[in-house]
Design a protein around this motif. Structure first.
Motif, mmCIF file in Angstrom:
data_model
loop_
_atom_site.group_PDB
_atom_site.id
_atom_site.type_symbol
_atom_site.label_atom_id
_atom_site.label_comp_id
_atom_site.label_asym_id
_atom_site.label_seq_id
_atom_site.Cartn_x
_atom_site.Cartn_y
_atom_site.Cartn_z
ATOM 1 N N SER A 83 1.121 -1.230 -0.129
ATOM 2 C CA SER A 83 -0.029 0.018 0.238
ATOM 3 C C SER A 83 1.117 1.425 -0.383
ATOM 4 O O SER A 83 1.929 1.491 0.084
ATOM 5 C CB SER A 83 -0.996 0.267 0.906
ATOM 6 N N VAL A 84 0.429 2.147 -0.871
ATOM 7 C CA VAL A 84 1.295 3.183 -0.116
ATOM 8 C C VAL A 84 0.537 4.460 0.916
ATOM 9 O O VAL A 84 1.781 4.820 1.632
ATOM 10 C CB VAL A 84 0.974 4.661 -1.919
ATOM 11 N N GLY A 85 -0.039 3.791 1.633
ATOM 12 C CA GLY A 85 -0.701 4.299 2.329
ATOM 13 C C GLY A 85 -0.046 3.475 3.883
ATOM 14 O O GLY A 85 0.095 2.082 3.961
ATOM 15 N N LEU A 162 -3.409 17.887 -2.117
ATOM 16 C CA LEU A 162 -2.946 17.921 -3.046
ATOM 17 C C LEU A 162 -1.470 16.867 -3.557
ATOM 18 O O LEU A 162 -0.683 17.995 -3.881
ATOM 19 C CB LEU A 162 -2.536 19.527 -4.376
ATOM 20 N N GLY A 163 -1.436 15.963 -2.817
ATOM 21 C CA GLY A 163 -0.612 14.938 -2.957
ATOM 22 C C GLY A 163 -0.435 14.231 -4.380
ATOM 23 O O GLY A 163 -0.407 14.452 -5.716
ATOM 24 N N ARG A 164 0.370 13.146 -4.807
ATOM 25 C CA ARG A 164 0.916 12.093 -5.907
ATOM 26 C C ARG A 164 -0.657 12.152 -6.822
ATOM 27 O O ARG A 164 -1.487 11.889 -7.811
ATOM 28 C CB ARG A 164 1.310 10.795 -5.823
ATOM 29 N N PRO A 292 -16.394 -0.371 -1.994
ATOM 30 C CA PRO A 292 -15.416 -1.421 -1.063
ATOM 31 C C PRO A 292 -13.757 -1.006 -1.528
ATOM 32 O O PRO A 292 -13.161 -1.413 -1.463
ATOM 33 C CB PRO A 292 -16.069 -2.587 -1.390
ATOM 34 N N HIS A 293 -13.329 0.353 -0.916
ATOM 35 C CA HIS A 293 -12.475 -0.189 -0.606
ATOM 36 C C HIS A 293 -11.223 -0.161 -2.143
ATOM 37 O O HIS A 293 -10.420 -1.109 -2.179
ATOM 38 C CB HIS A 293 -10.974 0.123 0.471
ATOM 39 N N ILE A 294 -11.457 0.369 -3.552
ATOM 40 C CA ILE A 294 -11.269 -0.329 -5.240
ATOM 41 C C ILE A 294 -10.364 0.844 -5.750
ATOM 42 O O ILE A 294 -10.260 0.151 -6.266
ATOM 43 C CB ILE A 294 -12.980 -1.353 -5.301
HETATM 44 P P1 NDP Z 1 0.739 11.952 -0.960
HETATM 45 O O1 NDP Z 1 2.218 11.948 -0.125
HETATM 46 O O2 NDP Z 1 1.770 11.795 -2.208
HETATM 47 O O3 NDP Z 1 0.202 13.019 -0.829
HETATM 48 C C1 NDP Z 1 -0.494 13.188 0.033
HETATM 49 C C2 NDP Z 1 -0.772 14.786 0.753
HETATM 50 O O4 NDP Z 1 -2.025 14.285 1.707
HETATM 51 C C3 NDP Z 1 -0.084 15.512 0.479
HETATM 52 O O5 NDP Z 1 -0.115 16.493 -0.382
HETATM 53 C C4 NDP Z 1 0.016 16.123 1.739
HETATM 54 O O6 NDP Z 1 -0.385 17.707 1.587
HETATM 55 C C5 NDP Z 1 -0.900 16.178 1.707
HETATM 56 N N1 NDP Z 1 -1.779 16.175 3.225
HETATM 57 C C6 NDP Z 1 -1.264 15.697 4.648
HETATM 58 N N2 NDP Z 1 -1.866 16.690 5.875
HETATM 59 C C7 NDP Z 1 -2.566 17.423 5.824
HETATM 60 C C8 NDP Z 1 -3.776 18.346 6.107
HETATM 61 N N3 NDP Z 1 -3.596 18.115 7.956
HETATM 62 N N4 NDP Z 1 -4.206 18.616 5.128
HETATM 63 C C9 NDP Z 1 -4.622 18.385 3.855
HETATM 64 N N5 NDP Z 1 -3.193 17.967 3.240
HETATM 65 C C10 NDP Z 1 -2.217 16.965 3.853
HETATM 66 O O7 NDP Z 1 0.289 10.710 -1.169
HETATM 67 P P2 NDP Z 1 -0.777 9.493 -1.867
HETATM 68 O O8 NDP Z 1 -1.428 10.573 -2.779
HETATM 69 O O9 NDP Z 1 0.076 8.431 -2.738
HETATM 70 O O10 NDP Z 1 -1.529 8.638 -1.130
HETATM 71 C C11 NDP Z 1 -2.137 9.580 -0.481
HETATM 72 C C12 NDP Z 1 -3.168 9.035 0.659
HETATM 73 O O11 NDP Z 1 -4.176 8.575 -0.209
HETATM 74 C C13 NDP Z 1 -2.937 7.688 0.861
HETATM 75 O O12 NDP Z 1 -2.363 8.282 2.259
HETATM 76 C C14 NDP Z 1 -4.387 6.771 1.293
HETATM 77 O O13 NDP Z 1 -4.761 7.111 2.571
HETATM 78 C C15 NDP Z 1 -5.048 7.125 -0.299
HETATM 79 N N6 NDP Z 1 -5.237 6.082 -0.720
HETATM 80 C C16 NDP Z 1 -6.506 5.459 -0.766
HETATM 81 C C17 NDP Z 1 -6.317 4.328 -1.918
HETATM 82 C C18 NDP Z 1 -7.921 3.783 -2.416
HETATM 83 O O14 NDP Z 1 -7.959 2.578 -2.244
HETATM 84 N N7 NDP Z 1 -8.793 4.686 -1.869
HETATM 85 C C19 NDP Z 1 -5.484 4.374 -2.941
HETATM 86 C C20 NDP Z 1 -4.064 4.550 -2.736
HETATM 87 C C21 NDP Z 1 -3.820 5.886 -1.861
HETATM 88 P P3 NDP Z 1 0.771 18.300 2.175
HETATM 89 O O15 NDP Z 1 2.794 17.717 1.784
HETATM 90 O O16 NDP Z 1 0.665 19.876 1.991
HETATM 91 O O17 NDP Z 1 1.139 18.201 3.483
#
Ligand code: NDP
Ligand code: DGY
Length: 328
Positions: A83-85, A162-164, A292-294
């Motif tokens: 997972s990335v999370g 606005l991450g990846r 369901p988390h897909i």
């Molecule tokens: P990134 O680390 O690239 O992005 C996470 C973002 O969260 C960053 O841009 C960060 O911004 C932001 N963030 C952190 N703290 C806060 C805050 N207090 N308020 C607003 N934004 C905040 O991760 P990914 O984009 O790769 O993945 C993000 C998440 O998506 C994962 O952590 C996971 O939980 C979830 N995910 C879910 C999936 C699914 O199946 N539904 C699949 C893959 C991932 P900043 O840098 O400014 O802090």
């Protein structure tokens, strides 16, 4: 890939896609134990399975806490999560013990962004309701206001995080004619220009957006962030979408907002708990679409995730580079 030192023990907490399993079997790890099922390993089996392990390949449903690390013992060099999370892992405890962590960023970004857009459209354009009406005979004729929803063209989209994945979602939504893209987070992003993103305080984003999309990571700061005050600031015509983690949302408050018409609709790919009990109040609402988390569930993405998590595990066991090591 160089052969892994013998006498190392690896525990894999689930059956994983063949791309990853093949890499591990080719690497000649001495002892690979696995919870050979598609269902989660019970906690007691997990604690037993990790005993003496040098490496663990886990899933987001496995809680990696002090108890588990103690059960594994001092051999443990690496934990690789499919997972990335990484909110299921007690990073402070892991750091204290000097254990390396691998994860799967980037490879699932496109699949998750695509699913988030599908979910947004499903909630905004009421797709599940429409499908249901076709099946149950509710479709009597074409009617001017029947099953109307909200469109993206000319709209304002707010991306929380606005991450990846957030950026990939924003890029896709641009193609639908979105007029403004707002985003919030801890810091402004240089790459936000790619989507014309405006860095704004969360309150501004929530108040001005027609679509609020949550794609941040789960942290102590984001836990429960989408609560009554948050929903009260949203437009009554706005749609809320969450594909990050369920715990970012206060679900009781979301239920109130949806059932009283405070907001128009919601799409959730993640919930608390997972699975969401079938008698959960959110599932009684027509304006709430729950998946369901897909997010990352395409065959190719899951295959690459499995491959990457196996490579991370092997790198950690060998003490060499891991293709995606979490630095913390
Ligand atoms: P990134 O680390 O690239 O992005 C996470 C973002 O969260 C960053 O841009 C960060 O911004 C932001 N963030 C952190 N703290 C806060 C805050 N207090 N308020 C607003 N934004 C905040 O991760 P990914 O984009 O790769 O993945 C993000 C998440 O998506 C994962 O952590 C996971 O939980 C979830 N995910 C879910 C999936 C699914 O199946 N539904 C699949 C893959 C991932 P900043 O840098 O400014 O802090
Ligand atoms: C992750 O990777 O964090 C997702 O939730 C599942 O792909």
């Amino acid at each position: 890939m160089q052969a892994v030192q013998k006498l190392m023990k690896v525990f894999i907490t689930r059956r994983i896609p063949p791309e990853g399993a093949k890499l591990l079997s080719q690497a000649g790890v001495y002892e690979v134990a696995q919870w050979d099922s598609d269902e989660p390993v019970p906690r007691a089996e997990l604690l037993k399975g990790v005993e003496g392990a040098h490496g663990i390949l886990c899933l987001l449903s496995d809680k990696i806490d002090a108890e588990l690390l103690d059960a594994a013992g001092p051999n443990l060099k690496v934990i690789s999560t499919l997972s990335v999370g990484f909110d299921h892992m007690a990073m402070d405890e892991i750091k204290k013990r000097g254990i390396r962590v691998g994860y799967t960023p980037d490879v699932l970004t496109d699949a998750t962004a695509e699913l988030t857009v599908a979910l947004l459209l499903a909630a905004a354009r009421r797709l599940p309701e429409g499908v249901e009406e076709v099946k149950n005979g509710g479709w009597s004729s074409w009617k001017p206001l029947w099953l109307c929803g909200y469109g993206l063209s000319g709209s304002t989209v707010g991306v929380v995080g606005l991450g990846r994945i957030g950026l990939a979602i924003a890029k896709r939504l641009k193609a639908f004619g979105v007029k403004r893209t707002l985003y919030s987070g801890r810091t402004a992003k240089a790459y936000a220009g790619e989507v014309g993103g405006e860095f704004v305080p969360l309150d501004t984003l929530v108040a001005e957006s027609d679509f609020v999309v949550v794609s941040c990571s789960l942290t102590p700061d984001t836990k429960g962030m989408c609560d009554q005050a948050f929903f009260n600031k949203m437009k009554k015509t706005a749609v809320f979408v969450n594909s990050s983690r369920g715990t970012v949302v206060n679900q009781e408050d979301l239920y109130q907002a949806l059932s009283t018409g405070q907001i128009a609709a919601a799409g959730l790919d993640v919930t608390t708990p997972e699975p969401l009990p079938t008698d959960h109040p959110l599932l009684t609402l027509k304006n709430c679409v729950v998946l369901p988390h897909i997010g990352s569930a395409t065959y190719s993405t899951r295959g690459v995730m499995a491959e990457l998590s196996a490579q991370n595990l092997l790198g950690g066991l060998q003490g060499t580079d891991m293709p995606s090591e979490l630095t913390f």
